[in-house]
Enzyme design. Structure first.
Site, mmCIF file in Angstrom:
data_model
loop_
_atom_site.group_PDB
_atom_site.id
_atom_site.type_symbol
_atom_site.label_atom_id
_atom_site.label_comp_id
_atom_site.label_asym_id
_atom_site.label_seq_id
_atom_site.Cartn_x
_atom_site.Cartn_y
_atom_site.Cartn_z
ATOM 1 N N ASN A 106 -0.021 8.655 -3.736
ATOM 2 C CA ASN A 106 -0.877 7.551 -3.982
ATOM 3 C C ASN A 106 -0.694 6.351 -3.294
ATOM 4 O O ASN A 106 0.431 6.018 -3.124
ATOM 5 C CB ASN A 106 -1.033 7.189 -5.396
ATOM 6 C CG ASN A 106 -2.069 6.174 -6.027
ATOM 7 O OD1 ASN A 106 -3.261 6.251 -5.421
ATOM 8 N ND2 ASN A 106 -1.721 5.402 -6.624
ATOM 9 N N HIS A 108 -0.906 2.215 -3.511
ATOM 10 C CA HIS A 108 -0.903 1.083 -4.862
ATOM 11 C C HIS A 108 -1.075 -0.280 -4.011
ATOM 12 O O HIS A 108 0.161 -0.369 -3.380
ATOM 13 C CB HIS A 108 0.043 1.294 -5.818
ATOM 14 C CG HIS A 108 -0.185 0.361 -6.959
ATOM 15 N ND1 HIS A 108 -0.984 0.519 -7.888
ATOM 16 C CD2 HIS A 108 0.703 -0.641 -7.313
ATOM 17 C CE1 HIS A 108 -0.899 -0.462 -8.767
ATOM 18 N NE2 HIS A 108 0.016 -1.250 -8.327
ATOM 19 N N SER A 135 2.137 0.069 -1.565
ATOM 20 C CA SER A 135 3.176 0.951 -1.671
ATOM 21 C C SER A 135 2.602 2.438 -1.708
ATOM 22 O O SER A 135 1.539 2.502 -2.255
ATOM 23 C CB SER A 135 4.280 1.122 -2.945
ATOM 24 O OG SER A 135 4.461 -0.478 -3.019
ATOM 25 N N ASP A 144 1.945 4.886 -11.611
ATOM 26 C CA ASP A 144 2.416 4.380 -10.490
ATOM 27 C C ASP A 144 4.060 4.357 -10.309
ATOM 28 O O ASP A 144 4.645 3.270 -10.135
ATOM 29 C CB ASP A 144 2.011 2.846 -10.397
ATOM 30 C CG ASP A 144 0.435 2.672 -10.548
ATOM 31 O OD1 ASP A 144 -0.168 3.606 -9.638
ATOM 32 O OD2 ASP A 144 -0.092 1.661 -10.892
HETATM 33 C C1 GRF Z 1 -6.998 0.158 -2.677
HETATM 34 O O1 GRF Z 1 -6.559 -1.129 -2.794
HETATM 35 C C2 GRF Z 1 -5.829 1.070 -3.176
HETATM 36 O O2 GRF Z 1 -4.737 0.444 -2.841
HETATM 37 C C3 GRF Z 1 -6.179 1.356 -4.701
HETATM 38 O O3 GRF Z 1 -7.526 1.344 -4.392
HETATM 39 C C4 GRF Z 1 -8.205 0.806 -3.624
HETATM 40 C C5 GRF Z 1 -9.056 1.686 -2.869
HETATM 41 O O4 GRF Z 1 -9.722 0.951 -1.957
HETATM 42 N N1 GRF Z 1 -5.479 2.548 -5.095
HETATM 43 P P1 GRF Z 1 -10.627 2.128 -1.087
HETATM 44 O O5 GRF Z 1 -11.612 2.779 -1.809
HETATM 45 O O6 GRF Z 1 -9.751 2.809 -0.112
HETATM 46 O O7 GRF Z 1 -11.385 1.154 0.177
#
Ligand code: GRF
Length: 187
Positions: A106, A108, A135, A144
């Site tokens: 993932n 984050h 991260s 997370d």
């Molecule tokens: C990103 O900020 C990511 O870090 C978080 O959710 C958001 C997703 O944005 N997990 P996108 O849909 O990839 O534009």
């Protein structure tokens, strides 16, 4: 002999900018499926237009186990080996995580272990931090909380709002995620 290309499945819920970065910078992996829990997720429309295999399953009105079984079946049907979450706004069950143990990652928007969960940018600004970032981590049962595979830092500038900071962090996400996914697939 050429190294095998790892088949990656992406789960998303929204605009999908990280998914686009993973598609556009794919190297050492290929995107075998893009799946969404929202029918109108912008990301799923983009994926479809770009000729990628897509899947949608609503979680509404069915047991979570059935919803996840449908996702699982779509991942298996597309021979997915690694799952990359990209703005997937749903908690995976412990059973699902156990089935895919060590194979889900993932991105984050914070420098973990700081600011797990939501509102990361507002919390970083509020704390008076000089740097923020993102991260990529392995997904475990702890939110997370899995092994951090890579991070990128950006400065927090005077006058930053959560939105301006999010824009700066997002650009760093788009550079970090494809690189770390490729390294993860190669290890
Ligand atoms: C990103 O900020 C990511 O870090 C978080 O959710 C958001 C997703 O944005 N997990 P996108 O849909 O990839 O534009």
């Amino acid at each position: 002999m050429a190294a095998p290309v790892t088949r990656v499945g992406i789960l998303l819920s929204g605009r999908g900018s990280n998914m686009m970065a993973l598609v556009e910078q794919a190297s050492g992996y290929e995107i075998a499926l893009v799946a969404s829990d929202k029918p109108d997720a912008a990301g799923i429309g983009w994926a479809r237009k770009h000729g990628l295999a897509t899947f949608f399953q609503s979680p509404k009105g069915i047991p979570k186990a059935d919803y996840e079984a449908a996702i699982d079946a779509a991942l298996d049907a597309n021979e997915v080996e690694i799952i990359a979450l990209a703005g997937y706004m749903r908690l995976l069950s412990d059973d699902f995580v156990a089935r895919w143990r060590g194979k889900i990652i993932n991105i984050h928007p914070s420098l973990l272990p700081k600011y797990k969960g939501l509102d990361t940018h507002a919390r970083a600004i509020e704390a008076g931090d000089a740097v923020a970032g993102c991260s990529v981590h392995v997904v475990t049962e702890e939110l997370d909380g899995g092994e951090v595979l890579g991070q990128a830092e950006v400065p927090i500038l005077p006058g930053d709002t959560p939105d301006t900071l999010a824009t700066r962090v997002l650009a760093a996400e788009h550079r970090l995620y494809p690189r770390v996914l490729a390294e993860f697939c190669a290890r």
